[in-house]
Design a protein around this motif. Structure first.
Motif, PDB file in Angstrom:
ATOM      1  N   THR A  50       0.074   2.379   3.135  1.00 57.48           N
ATOM      2  CA  THR A  50       1.525   2.312   2.962  1.00 57.48           C
ATOM      3  C   THR A  50       1.874   2.463   1.491  1.00 57.48           C
TER       4      THR A  50
ATOM      5  N   LYS B 266       3.399   1.881  -2.118  1.00 62.07           N
ATOM      6  CA  LYS B 266       3.672   0.662  -2.879  1.00 62.07           C
ATOM      7  C   LYS B 266       5.177   0.466  -2.973  1.00 62.07           C
ATOM      8  N   ARG B 267       5.635  -0.754  -2.713  1.00 65.10           N
ATOM      9  CA  ARG B 267       7.068  -1.049  -2.783  1.00 65.10           C
ATOM     10  C   ARG B 267       7.537  -0.958  -4.225  1.00 65.10           C
TER      11      ARG B 267
END
Length: 158
Positions: A2, A4-5
């Motif tokens: 996913t 990285k925020r």
């Protein structure tokens, strides 16, 4: 994997500092090209003028709410605007303890160049973004403004 925020707190703080610096530089540039004897309004002074253009005779409390400022900050701000001859405070006829702020002709004269500068700033800020993206950003910023400072954030588990 996913993605990285984004580091939203860092990005927001950094963007705010850079925006303030950019507006400050624009303000200084505008001030040096003016010949009226004093600098153009600062961003917060412009905010007062814009509020009064919409709602002349606003109370100090209304200005504080509209500008998201402490009442004590509004008092000093209005005092400086009075010294410039842009606004005038008068007691409220219904309640003499309440002060209302009125836009004077010299303050009203500041509005057209302020609107022009604001249009240029907004044009630069929104360049390259779709309307849908801008609506998402606006929704997120509104959400951030409405966060309750008394409620601690939820723990984040990765």
């Amino acid at each position: 994997m996913t993605p990285k925020r984004p580091r939203l707190v860092f990005l927001l703080n950094s963007a705010q500092r850079r925006l303030q610096a950019w507006i400050g530089a624009l303000h200084a540039q505008t001030a040096s090209s003016r010949h009226e004897g004093h600098a153009p309004p600062t961003a917060v002074q412009a905010g007062v003028l814009f509020v009064l253009a919409r709602q002349d005779g606003a109370t100090m409390g209304q200005l504080a709410t509209e500008l998201d400022l402490a009442p004590s900050a509004v008092s000093g701000l209005v005092q400086r605007l009075e010294a410039l001859g842009w606004v005038q405070r008068r007691p409220c006829p219904e309640d003499a303890r309440t002060q209302r702020v009125w836009l004077l002709a010299a303050g009203r004269a500041q509005l057209p160049p302020l609107r022009e500068a604001l249009a240029l700033i907004n044009e630069r800020l929104t360049a390259g973004f779709t309307e849908a993206e801008l609506q998402t950003v606006a929704r997120w910023l509104t959400h951030v403004q409405q966060l309750d400072a008394t409620t601690p954030p939820e723990p984040h588990h990765e």
